[in-house]
Motif scaffolding. Sequence first.
Motif, PDB file in Angstrom:
ATOM      1  N   LEU A  30      50.477   0.975   1.695  1.00 24.65           N
ATOM      2  CA  LEU A  30      50.418   2.376   1.277  1.00 24.65           C
ATOM      3  C   LEU A  30      49.089   2.708   0.611  1.00 24.65           C
ATOM      4  O   LEU A  30      48.672   3.872   0.599  1.00 24.65           O
ATOM      5  CB  LEU A  30      51.574   2.684   0.328  1.00 24.65           C
ATOM      6  CG  LEU A  30      52.984   2.540   0.913  1.00 24.65           C
ATOM      7  CD1 LEU A  30      54.031   2.852  -0.140  1.00 24.65           C
ATOM      8  CD2 LEU A  30      53.171   3.421   2.130  1.00 24.65           C
ATOM      9  N   GLY A  31      48.433   1.695   0.068  1.00 23.12           N
ATOM     10  CA  GLY A  31      47.157   1.926  -0.604  1.00 23.12           C
ATOM     11  C   GLY A  31      46.068   2.427   0.319  1.00 23.12           C
ATOM     12  O   GLY A  31      45.048   2.943  -0.143  1.00 23.12           O
ATOM     13  N   GLY A  32      46.258   2.323   1.613  1.00 24.48           N
ATOM     14  CA  GLY A  32      45.285   2.834   2.564  1.00 24.48           C
ATOM     15  C   GLY A  32      45.457   4.301   2.887  1.00 24.48           C
ATOM     16  O   GLY A  32      44.733   4.839   3.732  1.00 24.48           O
ATOM     17  N   TYR A  33      46.409   4.953   2.232  1.00 22.80           N
ATOM     18  CA  TYR A  33      46.730   6.351   2.513  1.00 22.80           C
ATOM     19  C   TYR A  33      46.828   7.125   1.186  1.00 22.80           C
ATOM     20  O   TYR A  33      46.962   6.544   0.118  1.00 22.80           O
ATOM     21  CB  TYR A  33      48.090   6.461   3.217  1.00 22.80           C
ATOM     22  CG  TYR A  33      48.198   5.732   4.524  1.00 22.80           C
ATOM     23  CD1 TYR A  33      48.021   6.401   5.731  1.00 22.80           C
ATOM     24  CD2 TYR A  33      48.500   4.370   4.571  1.00 22.80           C
ATOM     25  CE1 TYR A  33      48.136   5.739   6.950  1.00 22.80           C
ATOM     26  CE2 TYR A  33      48.614   3.697   5.781  1.00 22.80           C
ATOM     27  CZ  TYR A  33      48.431   4.387   6.961  1.00 22.80           C
ATOM     28  OH  TYR A  33      48.542   3.719   8.157  1.00 22.80           O
ATOM     29  N   ALA A  34      46.812   8.468   1.282  1.00 24.46           N
ATOM     30  CA  ALA A  34      47.214   9.287   0.146  1.00 24.46           C
ATOM     31  C   ALA A  34      48.699   9.030  -0.086  1.00 24.46           C
ATOM     32  O   ALA A  34      49.503   9.021   0.862  1.00 24.46           O
ATOM     33  CB  ALA A  34      46.954  10.762   0.431  1.00 24.46           C
TER      34      ALA A  34
END
Length: 308
Positions: free
Chosen positions: A254-258
């Motif tokens: 999830l850290g790769g996305y808003a």
Amino acid sequence: MTLTSLPGIWPALLTPLQDDLSIDPLRFAAHARALLAAGCGGVTPFGTTGEGPSFSVAERIAAVDALVAGGVPGANILVSTSCAALPDTLALTRHALAVGAWGVLMLPPFFLKGVTDQGIVDAYAWVLDRSGDAGVDPRLRVMLYHIPQVAGLGLSHAVIAELLRHYPGSIVGIKDSAGDRAHALALADAFMPGLTVHVGHEPDLPALGRRGSTGAVSGLANFMPRTVRRLVLQPDDAQTPAALARIERLLRVLGGYALIPALKGVMAALHDDAAWLRVRAPLVGLDAAGLAALRTALAPLALDPAID
């Protein structure tokens, strides 16, 4: 557990939207009922994860009414009532009391910067002192909400202590979403067991559970309520290390996305329902390619809302 401690897992509800980006009341209530059926203590609408400040007072009141009308008992709702304008926070707080909500989750005053501790205390006092017909409503339970990276200011120990001194029957807990384990443990050392301290960063849940934290208000609990519950209420269970490792892997994905569009993307993927991708501006939802990439990244985790 004290009478006023927040019991169990209370998902920070994602807010489903219709084509015109208005709140989808039927889907909202259905999602909340499913989480209660999965063993959650309650649900928390309109916090950060729920895009709360993106909706008007009227929209938020109507949506909470829809939850109750849709079979979600008021006693299982912790309403985030935070607004930039104090009269709006007061209106939402009074409405929460009117529907019999378990309590309210309340940010310090946001938007204006350079605010002093006294200003923060005064802002809370303005709302609490007007919650009832003749002062503080005796039914009022307030969870203080510390998320400085979003609000632009936080809650110091001095502010919390002053609010406890003036409102010992109303201030019942702290939701610490700063993502700083040392800070959360310092809060626990300073204020537990008189107050419950709950963390929003799921990898910190076992550490707080060992200090006596009774639950969590969690974004990941929208689709992993049982796993989140294990982390905080069974921190030393034999299966907890594997659950924690899985949560940490998910957060790396999830850290790769808003974050909020990504959480809604997980819901869309798990339920094969693209309607969950809708967000209110200024957020931008995942497009088809983004959802496909997220599905691929999630596949090794084998998430299953029926058992997670």
